[in-house]
Write an enzyme that holds these catalytic residues in place. Sequence first.
Site, PDB file in Angstrom:
ATOM      1  N   HIS A   1      35.621 -37.133 -18.906  1.00 52.58           N
ATOM      2  CA  HIS A   1      36.677 -36.451 -19.662  1.00 52.58           C
ATOM      3  C   HIS A   1      36.868 -37.122 -21.012  1.00 52.58           C
ATOM      4  O   HIS A   1      36.408 -38.226 -21.237  1.00 52.58           O
ATOM      5  CB  HIS A   1      38.003 -36.428 -18.884  1.00 52.58           C
ATOM      6  CG  HIS A   1      38.622 -37.768 -18.672  1.00 52.58           C
ATOM      7  ND1 HIS A   1      38.266 -38.597 -17.629  1.00 52.58           N
ATOM      8  CD2 HIS A   1      39.580 -38.434 -19.360  1.00 52.58           C
ATOM      9  CE1 HIS A   1      38.972 -39.706 -17.684  1.00 52.58           C
ATOM     10  NE2 HIS A   1      39.778 -39.643 -18.739  1.00 52.58           N
TER      11      HIS A   1
ATOM     12  N   GLU B   1      33.614 -32.228 -35.226  1.00 53.06           N
ATOM     13  CA  GLU B   1      32.549 -31.564 -35.975  1.00 53.06           C
ATOM     14  C   GLU B   1      32.081 -30.362 -35.173  1.00 53.06           C
ATOM     15  O   GLU B   1      31.919 -30.454 -33.956  1.00 53.06           O
ATOM     16  CB  GLU B   1      31.388 -32.540 -36.176  1.00 53.06           C
ATOM     17  CG  GLU B   1      30.166 -31.948 -36.823  1.00 53.06           C
ATOM     18  CD  GLU B   1      28.994 -32.931 -36.863  1.00 53.06           C
ATOM     19  OE1 GLU B   1      27.961 -32.558 -37.441  1.00 53.06           O
ATOM     20  OE2 GLU B   1      29.099 -34.043 -36.316  1.00 53.06           O
TER      21      GLU B   1
END
Length: 141
Positions: free
Chosen positions: A8, A116
């Site tokens: 995670h 990004e």
Amino acid sequence: MRIQGINHLLFSVKCLERSIEFYKKALGAKLLVKGRTTAYFDLQGIWLALNEEPDIPRNEIHQSYTHIAFTVGEEEMEEAYERLAGLGVNILKGRPRDPRDRQSIYFTDPDGHKFEFHCGTLNDRLDYYREAKPHMTFFDD
């Protein structure tokens, strides 16, 4: 022991409510559960967690290139940019990029964490570096 993958991602945020809205709207994350100081999302199969920690200094985060990149199809890059811009997301000026290195959009969440959207692959990057950066050493199996 063998690492099986990423379990995670967790980000410390100043304002949980503001960040929940960002991750839902900008990244399309599905909110699964929200507590007083934490929230869990499903982001295309990635477990994403937020912890509200309002008193942590965040000045240094703006100086780092550290970021997480998500794959986006090349044909979807313009749509992704327009979505972020329409939401008023802080879109960063990207670094100069050779077309062989594919396209990227850099942006931040409300706390300055950098992300990004990138349409290239690791092999695209390695092929480009093999061609354009003779000073680099490659370690092939």
